[in-house]
Design a protein around this motif. Sequence first.
Motif, PDB file in Angstrom:
ATOM      1  N   TRP A   1       0.827  -1.209   0.000  1.00  0.00           N
ATOM      2  CA  TRP A   1       0.000   0.000   0.000  1.00  0.00           C
ATOM      3  C   TRP A   1       0.861   1.259   0.000  1.00  0.00           C
TER       4      TRP A   1
ATOM      5  N   PRO B   1      -3.485  -1.340   5.046  1.00  0.00           N
ATOM      6  CA  PRO B   1      -3.066   0.054   5.212  1.00  0.00           C
ATOM      7  C   PRO B   1      -2.980   0.466   6.685  1.00  0.00           C
TER       8      PRO B   1
ATOM      9  N   ARG C   1       2.416   3.025  -5.393  1.00  0.00           N
ATOM     10  CA  ARG C   1       1.508   4.160  -5.201  1.00  0.00           C
ATOM     11  C   ARG C   1       1.059   4.202  -3.747  1.00  0.00           C
ATOM     12  N   TRP C   2       1.039   5.411  -3.178  1.00  0.00           N
ATOM     13  CA  TRP C   2       0.674   5.542  -1.765  1.00  0.00           C
ATOM     14  C   TRP C   2      -0.832   5.359  -1.603  1.00  0.00           C
ATOM     15  N   GLN C   3      -1.210   4.382  -0.760  1.00  0.00           N
ATOM     16  CA  GLN C   3      -2.622   4.052  -0.557  1.00  0.00           C
ATOM     17  C   GLN C   3      -2.968   3.958   0.926  1.00  0.00           C
ATOM     18  N   SER C   4      -2.138   4.585   1.763  1.00  0.00           N
ATOM     19  CA  SER C   4      -2.342   4.472   3.209  1.00  0.00           C
ATOM     20  C   SER C   4      -2.773   5.782   3.852  1.00  0.00           C
TER      21      SER C   4
END
Length: 412
Positions: free
Chosen positions: A185, A205, A235-238
């Motif tokens: 994430w 996350p 890709r940042w997903q947190s």
Amino acid sequence: MSTQNRVITATIDHFPDGEKSFVEIPFEVGSEIERIEVSYHFPFGGGGSVIDLGVARNGRMRGWTGAERGHITLEEDRATPGYEPGPLAGAWHVVLGIVKIGPNCKVDVEIRLIGRQRRWLAGELHSHSEHSDGGVTVLDAIHRARASALDFLAITDHNTVTQNDVRPDDPGILVIPAMELTSYWGHTNFLGLPRPVADWRCRSPRDVAEKMAEARANGATIVINHPFQNSAGGRWQSGFDVAFDALEIWNGNWSVMNEQGLAFWQELLTSGRRVPATGGSDFHLKNRRRHGRPANRLCVEGMSVSDILAAVRGGRNVVAFAPDETMARPSSEEVPDFGSQIAAGREISVIFTGLSVGDEIRRVTEAGVVEVVPAGDGPTLRLDQRFAGRFVRYEVWHDKEPRLFTNPFYGE
């Protein structure tokens, strides 16, 4: 900030316990000191004297080199081989080992205490070695960073810390212990600790956020990397309501993901968030990148890892195309650093150097780009203004290629 240096001298010509004994010379070191230097001289060769050298802090030996070296240095994070880096403040002794006393033997000792100084350093905050997928040894990575004119290097291998166990005898560069938390994430750098978390594994996350909180509680400086990288895990997903200190807006060669990162950083600033920006080459041998492209040009108040990371967290950073080319800095020590709060109406002045014909300087506020100034024919240009609004920052571009981004000045 600059602290006056101190010099302490002593001449030892009396050895009450004779040969095979020790003579100690005491001195005190305060928190304002960034480096200790010790030099000594005694008659050798035909004189027949042999005097060993070491130092102790608070009664514990911090290094010993016998009669091999006539000059040694100690700092918080680096020292002459044979000596331990570490805290400097305390009660110290130069320790002389009296091996052999020749005719007319005397020992001249000079102790120099070098005060903390404000200076600009250039370095790399995101790179890799063979301890994950970087393709080069730690020592090769350090050599490459030195060849790129860098003052510091963080080797941020993926989910491992074994690279931090390699301590090179290289007084010319600071190596920052680090790790890149690499989850499904998003990726984030933990800087400043050899082992920032007990276990890196993330299954959601929420786990990423908890690892970030754990690392920060342990003392790490945390940078969210390449938030718009075009990969499922990169890709940042947190989310951004997590424990982080800075955002990487420039990763490697300029690309669409960096354009998106820059635009998103502008959105955060406009919304009122004060988020320092960083850059990193994200060096892997296979991606053919070079350390320090881009570079972090930091205004630091000392020469330790903690000084460097304090500058990262404080936004005293210019993210530049290279470590030794185009640069921007406040025009004098009277002008606050980038990252500082500024009162409305105060005059601020920034000097740009290393400019080329065709460069343009952009002044950016919460309203976007509010002024574009051509560089002109010379390599240097100064911009003066009275501060107003929420923030102001500067960019230098050459056509569609960025040259640098400053961190903002913020309104009080």
